[in-house]
Design an enzyme around this catalytic site. Structure first.
Site, PDB file in Angstrom:
ATOM      1  N   GLU A 120       0.806  -1.222   0.000  1.00  0.00           N
ATOM      2  CA  GLU A 120       0.000   0.000   0.000  1.00  0.00           C
ATOM      3  C   GLU A 120       0.839   1.273   0.000  1.00  0.00           C
ATOM      4  O   GLU A 120       0.323   2.367  -0.224  1.00  0.00           O
ATOM      5  CB  GLU A 120      -0.937  -0.009   1.210  1.00  0.00           C
ATOM      6  CG  GLU A 120      -2.059  -1.035   1.085  1.00  0.00           C
ATOM      7  CD  GLU A 120      -2.918  -1.125   2.331  1.00  0.00           C
ATOM      8  OE1 GLU A 120      -2.533  -0.520   3.357  1.00  0.00           O
ATOM      9  OE2 GLU A 120      -3.951  -1.808   2.292  1.00  0.00           O
ATOM     10  N   GLU A 124       6.750 -21.989   6.584  1.00  0.00           N
ATOM     11  CA  GLU A 124       7.248 -21.161   7.680  1.00  0.00           C
ATOM     12  C   GLU A 124       8.432 -21.807   8.417  1.00  0.00           C
ATOM     13  O   GLU A 124       9.092 -21.147   9.223  1.00  0.00           O
ATOM     14  CB  GLU A 124       6.128 -20.859   8.672  1.00  0.00           C
ATOM     15  CG  GLU A 124       5.654 -22.026   9.497  1.00  0.00           C
ATOM     16  CD  GLU A 124       4.668 -21.587  10.570  1.00  0.00           C
ATOM     17  OE1 GLU A 124       4.787 -22.125  11.693  1.00  0.00           O
ATOM     18  OE2 GLU A 124       3.804 -20.735  10.309  1.00  0.00           O
TER      19      GLU A 124
END
Length: 317
Positions: A78, A109
């Site tokens: 963003e 992960e």
């Protein structure tokens, strides 16, 4: 870990009325905000350190896995449309790659070696800032990624929801968000995720303001990549300059869509002069205006005879 611990407060939540369940989850969201507020000093300290480091021209590197990684990637992505942050100065490292943004990638992960390789391959270095997020604070990929970035000289920022965890210990600036157990045990997409989202939002916005990408409360580095953002650029410029729509459109066209440059053009300055002032001011519009003003005052004074010189000539005569 507190984020994994079942809470007696919610042990029979599946037996509650819908209104009671919602009330409990809303209560959790307020707790998330309170956790961020308690971390205010750490967030401020990290933000100021990030601003100083990014002045060297380096990159913002977001890193994480699972929900935390997705929140980190979202915050980073963003920055480009909102603040005009250059794409080449943004790096998003997500365990499992792009596929993990939409679905869980088995074992991603836990891939410490992949994390180290990503840091090496992307040449993370002393000019960069690494922001790593993990609710548990123990995620192998995220911890290894931050450690590798720090060893390469990058500024290391760690955000976690459990105290004294490896991620926070690796960080130059540790941000601990004390959100405690979830209404659904271990579901850190809930209040832990909310606290992370708010923290990332505050941190990046503080940095962008400090770097001069906000003026008078307006996003003056917005990238007009669609019709909505073109209209936003025009509204911002109209508000700042008080000029008519036609003048604003013409200035934006001359400025190549840059609101800052267009604003200076509407003040009557030349394009080269305005751009040079923005460059000297590191993109800060207020500083650029001050620099141009000082230049014009100096130029004006240089064209007028000095009072002291006139007095000296009068005395001599």
């Amino acid at each position: 870990m507190e984020t994994e611990r079942p809470s007696p407060r919610y042990c029979n939540i599946d037996l509650w009325e819908p209104a009671e369940i919602l009330e409990a989850m809303i209560e959790g969201q307020f707790a998330a905000v309170a956790a961020v507020r308690a971390a205010h000093p750490a967030i401020e300290s990290a933000g100021l350190a990030i601003e100083r480091r990014l002045k060297r021209g380096g990159r913002l590197v977001y890193m994480g896995a699972g929900t935390s990684g997705r929140l980190a990637v979202q915050d980073g992505a963003e920055l480009m449309p909102t603040f005009g942050w250059p794409e080449e100065r943004l790096l998003l490292l997500m365990a499992g790659g792009k596929n993990a943004l939409l679905q869980a990638v088995e074992g991603a992960e836990d891939q410490e070696a992949q994390a180290v390789e990503l840091a090496r391959r992307n040449a993370i270095g002393p000019a960069d800032v690494a922001i790593a997020v993990a609710a548990s604070g123990t995620t192998p990929f995220t911890v290894a990624c931050l450690r590798a970035a720090k060893e390469a000289g990058a500024l290391a920022i760690g955000v976690a929801n459990n105290r004294d965890t490896p991620l926070l210990k690796e960080a130059d600036h540790a941000i601990f968000l004390d959100t405690g157990p979830e209404a659904i045990a271990g579901s850190t997409r809930m209040k832990a995720g909310t606290a992370q989202r708010i923290t990332l939002l505050l941190l990046s916005s503080l940095v962008m303001i400090a770097l001069g990408r906000v003026y008078d409360g307006l996003m003056v580095d917005v990238q007009a990549s669609n019709k909505k953002l073109v209209r936003r650029s025009e509204r911002i410029l109209s508000r700042l300059s008080g000029r008519c729509h036609e003048d604003v459109q013409e200035a934006l066209c001359r400025a190549g869509g840059s609101v800052k440059l267009a604003f200076l053009l509407l003040q009557g300055y030349g394009c080269d002069e305005a751009q040079a002032a923005l460059d000297r001011a590191d993109g800060h519009l207020r500083r650029a205006m001050s620099l141009i003003g000082e230049f014009h005052e100096d130029a004006l004074e240089g064209t007028q005879p000095s009072t002291s010189g006139s007095r000296a000539r009068a005395t001599h005569e």
